[in-house]
Design a protein around this motif. Structure first.
Motif, PDB file in Angstrom:
ATOM      1  N   PRO A  26       0.898  -1.125   0.080  1.00  0.00           N
ATOM      2  CA  PRO A  26      -0.063  -0.031  -0.124  1.00  0.00           C
ATOM      3  C   PRO A  26       0.746   1.388   0.171  1.00  0.00           C
ATOM      4  O   PRO A  26       2.013   1.011   0.348  1.00  0.00           O
ATOM      5  CB  PRO A  26      -0.759  -0.018   1.373  1.00  0.00           C
ATOM      6  CG  PRO A  26      -0.148  -0.991   2.230  1.00  0.00           C
ATOM      7  CD  PRO A  26       0.515  -1.943   1.073  1.00  0.00           C
ATOM      8  N   PRO A  27       0.224   2.344  -0.444  1.00  0.00           N
ATOM      9  CA  PRO A  27       1.301   3.566  -0.705  1.00  0.00           C
ATOM     10  C   PRO A  27       1.275   4.180   0.904  1.00  0.00           C
ATOM     11  O   PRO A  27       0.473   3.840   1.702  1.00  0.00           O
ATOM     12  CB  PRO A  27       0.279   4.500  -1.198  1.00  0.00           C
ATOM     13  CG  PRO A  27      -1.164   4.002  -1.169  1.00  0.00           C
ATOM     14  CD  PRO A  27      -0.865   2.378  -1.141  1.00  0.00           C
ATOM     15  N   ARG A  28       2.515   4.849   1.178  1.00  0.00           N
ATOM     16  CA  ARG A  28       2.881   5.175   2.613  1.00  0.00           C
ATOM     17  C   ARG A  28       2.018   6.415   2.578  1.00  0.00           C
ATOM     18  O   ARG A  28       1.733   7.289   2.009  1.00  0.00           O
ATOM     19  CB  ARG A  28       4.354   5.778   2.386  1.00  0.00           C
ATOM     20  CG  ARG A  28       5.234   4.889   2.293  1.00  0.00           C
ATOM     21  CD  ARG A  28       6.638   4.992   2.483  1.00  0.00           C
ATOM     22  NE  ARG A  28       6.935   5.431   3.888  1.00  0.00           N
ATOM     23  CZ  ARG A  28       8.105   6.106   4.210  1.00  0.00           C
ATOM     24  NH1 ARG A  28       9.029   5.946   3.670  1.00  0.00           N
ATOM     25  NH2 ARG A  28       8.092   6.340   5.598  1.00  0.00           N
ATOM     26  N   GLU A  29       1.556   6.676   4.043  1.00  0.00           N
ATOM     27  CA  GLU A  29       0.668   7.659   4.572  1.00  0.00           C
ATOM     28  C   GLU A  29       1.784   8.992   4.659  1.00  0.00           C
ATOM     29  O   GLU A  29       2.746   8.856   4.992  1.00  0.00           O
ATOM     30  CB  GLU A  29       0.317   7.289   5.818  1.00  0.00           C
ATOM     31  CG  GLU A  29      -0.955   7.479   6.207  1.00  0.00           C
ATOM     32  CD  GLU A  29      -1.534   7.239   7.560  1.00  0.00           C
ATOM     33  OE1 GLU A  29      -1.449   7.855   8.247  1.00  0.00           O
ATOM     34  OE2 GLU A  29      -2.217   5.896   7.629  1.00  0.00           O
ATOM     35  N   ARG A  30       0.932  10.146   4.041  1.00  0.00           N
ATOM     36  CA  ARG A  30       1.762  11.135   3.943  1.00  0.00           C
ATOM     37  C   ARG A  30       1.520  11.834   5.541  1.00  0.00           C
ATOM     38  O   ARG A  30       0.794  11.765   6.268  1.00  0.00           O
ATOM     39  CB  ARG A  30       1.182  12.252   2.893  1.00  0.00           C
ATOM     40  CG  ARG A  30       1.197  11.784   1.451  1.00  0.00           C
ATOM     41  CD  ARG A  30       0.887  12.831   0.645  1.00  0.00           C
ATOM     42  NE  ARG A  30       1.218  14.282   0.938  1.00  0.00           N
ATOM     43  CZ  ARG A  30       2.379  14.767   0.248  1.00  0.00           C
ATOM     44  NH1 ARG A  30       2.410  14.506  -0.909  1.00  0.00           N
ATOM     45  NH2 ARG A  30       2.401  16.391   0.543  1.00  0.00           N
ATOM     46  N   ALA A  31       2.847  12.442   6.066  1.00  0.00           N
ATOM     47  CA  ALA A  31       2.968  12.949   7.204  1.00  0.00           C
ATOM     48  C   ALA A  31       2.055  14.359   7.223  1.00  0.00           C
ATOM     49  O   ALA A  31       2.206  15.173   6.272  1.00  0.00           O
ATOM     50  CB  ALA A  31       4.248  13.389   7.511  1.00  0.00           C
TER      51      ALA A  31
END
Length: 78
Positions: A26-31
């Motif tokens: 899954p794509p990384r969560e943006r901070a």
């Protein structure tokens, strides 16, 4: 029977090159903004602590040259 060229404990290394997965992670969560500000504040606190320790520590390590503090110890003749 199929024989492997490598010993059993390292056989997975040879097979890893040929293995291809069709599942993408899954794509990384943006901070968020709060997390970025928090990380910045923690970094600035660490840098300020290091600078403060140098500011107060370096003068304490220098030899004092004031006449009131003599480095020589003299024995009393009592």
């Amino acid at each position: 029977m199929f024989r492997r060229r490598e010993p059993v404990p390292f056989a997975f290394v040879a097979e890893a090159d040929a293995f291809r997965s069709n599942i993408t992670p899954p794509p990384r969560e943006r901070a968020g903004a709060g997390r970025i500000v928090g990380r910045t504040l923690v970094g600035l606190t660490v840098v300020a602590g290091l600078a403060g320790s140098l500011l107060f520590g370096v003068p304490a390590l220098e030899p004092s040259e004031s006449p009131g503090h003599s480095q020589q110890s003299q024995a009393d003749g009592r």
